[in-house]
Scaffold this active site. Structure first.
Site, PDB file in Angstrom:
ATOM      1  N   PRO A 180       0.815  -1.215   0.000  1.00  0.00           N
ATOM      2  CA  PRO A 180       0.000   0.000   0.000  1.00  0.00           C
ATOM      3  C   PRO A 180       0.848   1.264   0.000  1.00  0.00           C
ATOM      4  O   PRO A 180       1.806   1.388   0.765  1.00  0.00           O
ATOM      5  CB  PRO A 180      -0.802  -0.139   1.297  1.00  0.00           C
ATOM      6  CG  PRO A 180      -0.962  -1.609   1.454  1.00  0.00           C
ATOM      7  CD  PRO A 180       0.335  -2.202   0.975  1.00  0.00           C
ATOM      8  N   CYS A 181       0.457   2.206  -0.877  1.00  0.00           N
ATOM      9  CA  CYS A 181       1.282   3.396  -1.095  1.00  0.00           C
ATOM     10  C   CYS A 181       0.839   4.588  -0.270  1.00  0.00           C
ATOM     11  O   CYS A 181       1.527   5.604  -0.240  1.00  0.00           O
ATOM     12  CB  CYS A 181       1.275   3.781  -2.580  1.00  0.00           C
ATOM     13  SG  CYS A 181      -0.357   4.302  -3.186  1.00  0.00           S
ATOM     14  N   GLN A 182      -0.293   4.509   0.430  1.00  0.00           N
ATOM     15  CA  GLN A 182      -0.815   5.681   1.140  1.00  0.00           C
ATOM     16  C   GLN A 182       0.187   6.285   2.122  1.00  0.00           C
ATOM     17  O   GLN A 182       0.235   7.503   2.283  1.00  0.00           O
ATOM     18  CB  GLN A 182      -2.108   5.343   1.869  1.00  0.00           C
ATOM     19  CG  GLN A 182      -3.287   5.096   0.955  1.00  0.00           C
ATOM     20  CD  GLN A 182      -3.427   3.631   0.585  1.00  0.00           C
ATOM     21  OE1 GLN A 182      -2.472   2.875   0.707  1.00  0.00           O
ATOM     22  NE2 GLN A 182      -4.598   3.225   0.152  1.00  0.00           N
ATOM     23  N   PHE A 227       3.130   6.887   1.725  1.00  0.00           N
ATOM     24  CA  PHE A 227       4.165   7.646   1.036  1.00  0.00           C
ATOM     25  C   PHE A 227       3.617   8.544  -0.062  1.00  0.00           C
ATOM     26  O   PHE A 227       4.366   9.224  -0.733  1.00  0.00           O
ATOM     27  CB  PHE A 227       5.194   6.688   0.425  1.00  0.00           C
ATOM     28  CG  PHE A 227       5.736   5.705   1.425  1.00  0.00           C
ATOM     29  CD1 PHE A 227       6.735   6.092   2.309  1.00  0.00           C
ATOM     30  CD2 PHE A 227       5.235   4.422   1.505  1.00  0.00           C
ATOM     31  CE1 PHE A 227       7.226   5.197   3.248  1.00  0.00           C
ATOM     32  CE2 PHE A 227       5.730   3.524   2.436  1.00  0.00           C
ATOM     33  CZ  PHE A 227       6.729   3.914   3.322  1.00  0.00           C
ATOM     34  N   SER A 228       2.308   8.538  -0.267  1.00  0.00           N
ATOM     35  CA  SER A 228       1.709   9.259  -1.381  1.00  0.00           C
ATOM     36  C   SER A 228       1.446  10.715  -1.024  1.00  0.00           C
ATOM     37  O   SER A 228       1.097  11.048   0.106  1.00  0.00           O
ATOM     38  CB  SER A 228       0.393   8.583  -1.789  1.00  0.00           C
ATOM     39  OG  SER A 228      -0.301   9.368  -2.720  1.00  0.00           O
TER      40      SER A 228
END
EC number: 2.1.1.37
Length: 430
Positions: free
Chosen positions: A88-90, A92-93
């Site tokens: 999951p990228c949240q 670092f997004s």
């Protein structure tokens, strides 16, 4: 889908989101027998299900719904060519809360656990470009070192900085067994440079087990971008682009031609970026098939009702599209803007498009303004290079969220093919 199109056979799927699991279920079941399993909730990393055996060709492919922390994968050890996924990228997004390592959604540690348990020949991992921001760069460098030495586990209670010091020392000594070490390549990419009709800046991390002696230079050549913005501009000015789209109104061509920069880079032999118009009118899919043109959405049918529009599912008109400063639409003759999932649903500007149709506007310098509308889910799926037969579960917002969270199929296929070719070459020289 991109990895499978590159010639790999799926052995095990895991997905956390309910609707995404339903989408995976219906599409995988069409190509393979599928066995959907739910993982009980677990907060302490307890392995609740598995381990899983390698299914023989044509057998059931497990789809495990739930937290990856609850999945045992030990029985797959030494029997897997590629582990592919996107933690999951949240954390670092730019669109997320951006807590990074402190965010409980950070699943990179689980990726490293999977590598330890499976010991695959190669790993493919996609994530957001936000990992390269100065505030996250030290932690991202640590992530790459962890993937290089995944069997060197972080001690309980230690900080990531302390563990990074251990990994740096091992990097200098080079005394880790080759079959427990990986050669890591990190590549910043714009999906448009690989034939995807969308500006999508991401990073793709690929790792090869060191004992395989993969030629990394050969791999890098295989992922060299083949498309460019300069080539698109040249095709517009030469008329090649307009000959491909020969029903475009003259006022649109004039406007687009006028917007081409005066100084273009030298021709480097790349192909033109693909545009939103290319996607809607039909480009070749990842298997070389020319897609049909999507039917026009009538302005009278922006009513959320799914009519039988040429037999295309999810090609539904939607009301309420707006444009204003900071909320600008997609243009037909550029690659689409990044398809996003959004923290609270789909952001507006990225899912709105200008059309070729215009209407009188006394406040406009030209006396006209171009009409705009929301992109349909099917148009968005085209921009993500999913095939038209790909089905999506859930209401429209959930369908758009899935597309925004996905990797463009064509981008995944390019990198997976390069991984496959590099592994084949290494095996032939073994």
């Amino acid at each position: 889908m991109g990895v499978e199109r590159a010639g790999f056979r799926p052995l095990l799927f895991n997905e956390f989101a309910k609707y995404a699991c339903e989408t995976l279920d219906v599409n995988v079941s069409r190509r393979h027998k599928a066995d959907r399993v739910r993982v009980p909730a677990s907060d302490d990393g307890f392995v609740a299900v598995g381990p899983y055996e390698v299914p023989p060709p044509g057998a059931v492919v497990p789809i495990v719904e739930g937290d990856v922390q609850g999945i045992g994968m030990g029985n797959l050890n030494g029997r897997v060519d590629v582990l592919a996924g996107g933690p999951p990228c949240q954390p670092f997004s730019l669109g997320g809360v951006a807590k990074g390592d402190e965010d409980k959604r950070n699943m990179f540690p689980q990726m490293f656990r999977a590598v330890r348990e499976i010991q695959p020949k190669a790993v493919i991992c996609e994530n957001v470009r936000g990992l390269l921001r100065p505030s996250f760069k030290p932690y991202f460098d640590y992530i790459l070192r962890e993937l290089e030495f995944p069997f060197v586990e972080r001690k309980a209670g230690s900080t990531w900085q302390e563990h990074d010091d251990v990994l740096r020392a091992m990097e200098e000594r080079r005394d880790v067994r080759a079959d427990e070490r990986y050669d890591v390549i990190m590549t910043p990419v714009n999906a448009a440079d690989y034939g995807v009709p969308q500006i999508r800046n991401r990073i793709i991390i690929v790792a090869f087990r060191s004992d395989l002696n993969v030629d990394l230079d050969t791999f890098r050549k295989l992922i060299t971008p083949q498309y460019s913005e300069g080539a698109l501009y040249r095709s517009i000015l030469s008329g090649d682009y307009w000959r491909r789209h020969n029903d475009v109104p003259g006022h649109v061509m004039d406007r687009v031609n006028a917007g081409v920069p005066k100084n273009l880079p030298l021709d480097d032999g790349t192909k033109p970026w693909r545009t939103l118009r290319d996607a809607i009118e039909g480009i070749e899919d990842g298997e070389g098939n020319k897609l049909p043109s999507l039917p026009r959405i009538s302005w009278e049918k922006l009513d959320r009702v799914e009519y039988e529009v040429g037999g295309f599912k999810y090609h539904v008109g939607w009301p309420g599209a707006r444009i204003y400063d900071g909320h600008t639409p997609n243009e037909y003759d550029r690659p689409a803007k990044t398809v996003k999932a959004g923290v609270h649903g789909v952001p507006g500007g990225e899912s709105v498009m200008l059309t070729d149709e215009r209407e009188r506007d006394s406040e406009s310098p030209t006396g006209f303004r171009y009409k705009h509308r929301y992109m349909t889910v099917r148009e968005t799926a085209r921009v993500m290079t999913f095939p038209d037969e790909w089905e999506l579960a859930g209401p429209r917002g959930e369908q758009m969220r899935q597309l925004g969270n996905a990797v463009p199929v064509l981008l995944g296929e390019v990198f997976a093919k390069a991984v496959g070719a590099a592994l084949d070459e290494a095996e032939s020289h073994a």
